[in-house]
Write a protein that holds these residues in place. Structure first.
Motif, PDB file in Angstrom:
ATOM      1  N   LYS A 236      21.686  34.047 -12.226  1.00  0.00           N
ATOM      2  CA  LYS A 236      21.465  35.161 -11.820  1.00  0.00           C
ATOM      3  C   LYS A 236      22.130  36.233 -12.375  1.00  0.00           C
ATOM      4  O   LYS A 236      23.271  36.711 -12.554  1.00  0.00           O
ATOM      5  N   PHE A 237      20.930  37.044 -12.559  1.00  0.00           N
ATOM      6  CA  PHE A 237      21.333  38.573 -12.776  1.00  0.00           C
ATOM      7  C   PHE A 237      20.264  39.618 -11.673  1.00  0.00           C
ATOM      8  O   PHE A 237      19.108  39.339 -11.588  1.00  0.00           O
ATOM      9  N   ASN A 238      21.059  41.174 -12.123  1.00  0.00           N
ATOM     10  CA  ASN A 238      19.524  41.746 -11.784  1.00  0.00           C
ATOM     11  C   ASN A 238      19.150  42.943 -12.582  1.00  0.00           C
ATOM     12  O   ASN A 238      19.316  42.936 -13.492  1.00  0.00           O
ATOM     13  N   ALA A 239      17.627  43.030 -11.957  1.00  0.00           N
ATOM     14  CA  ALA A 239      17.063  43.923 -12.978  1.00  0.00           C
ATOM     15  C   ALA A 239      15.977  44.243 -11.898  1.00  0.00           C
ATOM     16  O   ALA A 239      15.157  44.229 -11.756  1.00  0.00           O
ATOM     17  N   SER A 240      15.458  45.703 -13.129  1.00  0.00           N
ATOM     18  CA  SER A 240      14.717  46.485 -12.524  1.00  0.00           C
ATOM     19  C   SER A 240      12.993  46.053 -13.203  1.00  0.00           C
ATOM     20  O   SER A 240      13.493  46.280 -14.122  1.00  0.00           O
ATOM     21  N   LEU A 241      12.266  45.599 -12.713  1.00  0.00           N
ATOM     22  CA  LEU A 241      10.870  45.908 -13.528  1.00  0.00           C
ATOM     23  C   LEU A 241       9.677  46.409 -13.165  1.00  0.00           C
ATOM     24  O   LEU A 241      10.554  47.538 -12.579  1.00  0.00           O
ATOM     25  N   ILE A 242       9.526  47.501 -14.216  1.00  0.00           N
ATOM     26  CA  ILE A 242       8.274  47.935 -14.080  1.00  0.00           C
ATOM     27  C   ILE A 242       7.299  47.957 -13.459  1.00  0.00           C
ATOM     28  O   ILE A 242       6.079  47.235 -14.152  1.00  0.00           O
ATOM     29  N   THR A 243       6.758  48.166 -12.679  1.00  0.00           N
ATOM     30  CA  THR A 243       5.247  47.973 -12.529  1.00  0.00           C
ATOM     31  C   THR A 243       4.116  48.908 -13.347  1.00  0.00           C
ATOM     32  O   THR A 243       4.324  49.678 -14.084  1.00  0.00           O
ATOM     33  N   LYS A 244       2.824  48.984 -13.158  1.00  0.00           N
ATOM     34  CA  LYS A 244       1.708  49.077 -13.316  1.00  0.00           C
ATOM     35  C   LYS A 244       1.375  50.669 -13.636  1.00  0.00           C
ATOM     36  O   LYS A 244       0.924  50.911 -14.766  1.00  0.00           O
ATOM     37  N   TYR A 245       2.226  51.409 -13.316  1.00  0.00           N
ATOM     38  CA  TYR A 245       1.866  52.283 -12.310  1.00  0.00           C
ATOM     39  C   TYR A 245       3.569  53.314 -12.898  1.00  0.00           C
ATOM     40  O   TYR A 245       3.764  54.177 -12.283  1.00  0.00           O
ATOM     41  N   GLY A 246       4.336  52.785 -13.483  1.00  0.00           N
ATOM     42  CA  GLY A 246       5.596  53.229 -13.814  1.00  0.00           C
ATOM     43  C   GLY A 246       6.623  53.384 -12.851  1.00  0.00           C
ATOM     44  O   GLY A 246       7.863  53.841 -13.188  1.00  0.00           O
ATOM     45  N   GLN A 247       6.387  52.567 -11.909  1.00  0.00           N
ATOM     46  CA  GLN A 247       7.265  52.505 -11.053  1.00  0.00           C
ATOM     47  C   GLN A 247       8.267  51.861 -11.003  1.00  0.00           C
ATOM     48  O   GLN A 247       8.341  50.505 -11.583  1.00  0.00           O
ATOM     49  N   SER A 248       9.763  51.587 -10.546  1.00  0.00           N
ATOM     50  CA  SER A 248      10.973  50.734 -10.836  1.00  0.00           C
ATOM     51  C   SER A 248      10.805  49.917  -8.923  1.00  0.00           C
ATOM     52  O   SER A 248      11.664  50.387  -8.475  1.00  0.00           O
ATOM     53  N   PHE A 249      11.251  48.199  -9.876  1.00  0.00           N
ATOM     54  CA  PHE A 249      10.978  47.558  -8.144  1.00  0.00           C
ATOM     55  C   PHE A 249      12.273  46.552  -8.665  1.00  0.00           C
ATOM     56  O   PHE A 249      12.444  45.947  -9.180  1.00  0.00           O
ATOM     57  N   PRO A 250      13.193  47.041  -7.643  1.00  0.00           N
ATOM     58  CA  PRO A 250      14.828  45.831  -7.823  1.00  0.00           C
ATOM     59  C   PRO A 250      14.367  44.328  -7.554  1.00  0.00           C
ATOM     60  O   PRO A 250      13.976  44.253  -6.531  1.00  0.00           O
ATOM     61  N   PHE A 251      15.051  43.880  -9.020  1.00  0.00           N
ATOM     62  CA  PHE A 251      14.971  42.194  -8.308  1.00  0.00           C
ATOM     63  C   PHE A 251      16.179  41.782  -8.412  1.00  0.00           C
ATOM     64  O   PHE A 251      16.758  41.983  -8.958  1.00  0.00           O
ATOM     65  N   GLU A 252      16.547  40.358  -7.582  1.00  0.00           N
ATOM     66  CA  GLU A 252      17.676  39.284  -8.043  1.00  0.00           C
ATOM     67  C   GLU A 252      17.159  38.105  -8.630  1.00  0.00           C
ATOM     68  O   GLU A 252      16.128  37.533  -7.919  1.00  0.00           O
ATOM     69  N   ILE A 253      17.176  37.741 -10.634  1.00  0.00           N
ATOM     70  CA  ILE A 253      16.395  36.600 -10.545  1.00  0.00           C
ATOM     71  C   ILE A 253      17.722  35.979 -10.932  1.00  0.00           C
ATOM     72  O   ILE A 253      18.511  35.422 -11.158  1.00  0.00           O
ATOM     73  N   SER A 254      16.774  34.708 -10.626  1.00  0.00           N
ATOM     74  CA  SER A 254      17.068  33.247 -10.563  1.00  0.00           C
ATOM     75  C   SER A 254      16.634  32.479 -11.741  1.00  0.00           C
ATOM     76  O   SER A 254      15.269  32.420 -11.206  1.00  0.00           O
ATOM     77  N   CYS A 255      17.429  32.581 -12.414  1.00  0.00           N
ATOM     78  CA  CYS A 255      16.650  31.462 -14.045  1.00  0.00           C
ATOM     79  C   CYS A 255      17.247  30.131 -14.334  1.00  0.00           C
ATOM     80  O   CYS A 255      18.581  30.392 -13.667  1.00  0.00           O
ATOM     81  N   ASN A 256      16.820  29.473 -15.169  1.00  0.00           N
ATOM     82  CA  ASN A 256      17.205  27.822 -15.295  1.00  0.00           C
ATOM     83  C   ASN A 256      16.207  27.800 -16.332  1.00  0.00           C
ATOM     84  O   ASN A 256      14.851  28.108 -17.197  1.00  0.00           O
TER      85      ASN A 256
END
Length: 552
Positions: A236-256
């Motif tokens: 798990k790690f936190n990451a801010s993804l950039i939207t189509k219009y340049g805004q930042s959206f915070p997520f907690e990403i769980s990956c495997n």
């Protein structure tokens, strides 16, 4: 010109513009490392450093910007007599998990700062392109590609199967769910991407995941993804993804990782929206000061509901301390009277001179007791507020010596040495002799009572032009700093931490009032455990306007 000759020329240019005495190209993959080109040294000179880099590579990667901060790197630089160091990744083949790095060593401290980096980065870009062509033209590289072609087709078939199963499930989830291939490109996303990032799922297909991450977070996210691939464990790690219009959206990403036939095909990730959580945390921070204020108001209101109780408790405490103080003052004086009287009665052979001396002490203590009773009665009588005093001219040293003699028995019992320093000539002042005698006696008595055995009490008289100064200092238990502003208040009891030494504020209240009446000054300096010093200043010629003292 062969491609390897172009690479050597480019490396020569880099060594010149970066003032690098030594440097080399290092290739890394899952099976080990290889030095492709080196100048200014031998492969074996850098084995220790290369082993460290390979170990970090296998553990999930490393940040080249912070590599020189690792504890073992400065030690290695000292061994190589290098003052500064630079490492940069030039090329990455995702299907082979193959990296090529350039490492530079300079004799100049702080050589690889921003100015130098800006000079060499354009040349590094050229070198990266040359290396890509060189690696792709190698026979072993193309041979492996042919051998892996069938495996790649099988992998794509497996991923297609994953995609079909994935679509049935993920579009019902409110979270952002997506699959990345082994190179970090989107293969598929659920419909939640439309509400979060304003993209259609097909718009992201084939694009790199890191292209939608804030630039400043890209190195740490890349390390996290590599760690998942190397450890083959969920992360798990936190990451801010950039939207189509340049805004930042915070997520907690769980990956495997996604496996097929013990081979990693890609990554499955779920992004949980953290915007509500961050908003709640922000609101909570705003509410904390208000909560603190509410708690403070509640304390005030609670205090208002029980003022009578607090007053009654305080009055009871003061009453107890007052009675305890009176009892102590009376007991001290009566002990002297009874002790000397018993000695006279029980010893018929006592010498007349000794009897006469004891009778004087008994008479003196009796008078002192009578005065104490009068002082206490005057202080507690609401209708009688004033006490008359009489001014006379007398010698101060003799008065202080009498006070020392009155406390000598207690001092001798505790093995306390009393030192008295004074001018050779008698110092005369105009004051109330009886009340001033009580003041000095009380201060010396306190000094002796609150000093441990084998301690010291020192009394100093300083004669000035218009005033006289009396200093009474001891090595006793001291007065806590928090209590010092209140010791001259009526009935206040010092919190000394010992219960076997009687203590009351009555004596010090009397001392302060008498000194004030004489237009004098009394101050205290004390430290708990280190002793106490009282300083009394009195004018030589009294300026008392009225011969009275107010005990209220």
């Amino acid at each position: 010109m062969p491609i390897h000759s172009l690479i050597e020329n480019t490396l020569h240019i880099i060594s010149k513009i970066s003032y690098s005495r030594q440097g080399y190209l290092l290739q890394l993959n899952d099976h080990g490392y290889e030095v492709l080109n080196i100048w200014g040294g031998r492969d074996t000179d850098f084995t220790k450093l290369n082993d460290l880099i390979f170990k970090l590579f296998k553990a999930g990667g490393f940040d080249t910007e912070k590599f020189s901060e690792l504890p073992s790197v400065p030690e290695f630089l000292k061994e190589r007599f290098a003052a500064s160091f630079f490492i940069k990744d030039l090329i990455f083949f995702s299907e082979r998990n193959l990296f090529i790095y350039i490492l530079l060593f300079s004799d100049y401290p702080d050589e690889f700062k921003e100015e130098t980096k800006n000079r060499i980065l354009p040349v590094l870009s050229i070198l990266s392109h040359q290396l890509k062509i060189f690696i792709e033209q190698r026979p072993d590289f193309n041979q492996n590609r042919t051998e892996n072609k069938y495996d790649s087709q099988q992998d794509n078939k497996t991923l297609d199967e994953w995609e079909n199963k994935f679509k049935l499930l993920v579009n019902t989830s409110p979270d952002l769910i997506f699959i990345l291939d082994s190179s970090g490109k989107f293969i598929l996303t659920n419909d939640a991407v439309k509400s979060y990032l304003d993209y259609q799922p097909d718009e992201l297909k084939g694009k790199y995941f890191l292209d939608f991450i804030n630039v400043k977070d890209s190195p740490s996210i890349n390390l996290s993804l590599n760690k998942v691939l190397s450890d083959k464990k969920p992360l798990k790690f936190n990451a801010s993804l950039i939207t189509k219009y340049g805004q930042s959206f915070p997520f907690e990403i769980s990956c495997n990782t996604i496996f097929s036939n013990n081979k990693i095909l890609g990554l499955l990730a779920v992004g949980r929206d953290l915007s509500d959580k961050q908003r709640y945390e922000t609101e909570l921070q705003k509410l904390k000061p208000k909560l603190t204020e509410v708690n403070r108001l509640l304390k005030i209101e609670r205090a208002r509901t029980s003022p009578q109780k607090s007053v009654v408790e305080e009055l009871n405490r003061l009453k107890y301390d007052f009675i305890s103080g009176i009892s102590h003052e009376f007991r001290t004086t009566l002990a002297s009277i009874i002790g000397f009287s018993e000695t006279i009665v029980s010893d018929p052979d006592l010498a007349e001179s000794m009897k006469e001396e004891f009778m004087k002490v008994i008479m003196s203590e009796g008078k002192r007791l009578a005065k104490l009773i009068n002082y206490f009665l005057d202080a507690s009588d609401q209708d009688k507020e004033l006490v008359i005093i009489n001014k006379t001219n007398f010698g101060l040293q003799r008065l202080i010596q009498d006070a020392i003699n009155a406390n000598s028995e207690l001092a001798s019992y505790k093995n306390i040495k009393i030192n008295f320093e004074h001018p050779e000539e008698e110092v005369f002042i105009e004051a109330d002799k009886d009340s001033l005698s009580q003041v000095v006696t009380a201060l010396i008595n306190n000094a002796v009572r609150f000093t441990d055995e084998l301690g010291r009490v020192k009394i100093i008289v300083n004669n000035f032009v218009r005033e006289v100064e009396i200093i009474i200092s001891d090595t006793g238990i001291g007065i806590p700093e928090v209590d010092q502003p209140y010791i001259f208040q009526r009935f206040f009891k010092v919190s000394r931490g010992v219960s076997d030494i009687p203590s009351t504020g009555v004596g010090l209240v009397f001392v302060k009032q008498i000194i004030d009446l004489h237009k004098g000054l009394i101050t205290v300096q004390s430290e708990a455990g280190s002793g106490t010093t009282f300083l009394v200043k009195l004018p030589k010629r009294s300026k008392i306007e009225k011969n009275e003292v107010n005990f209220e």
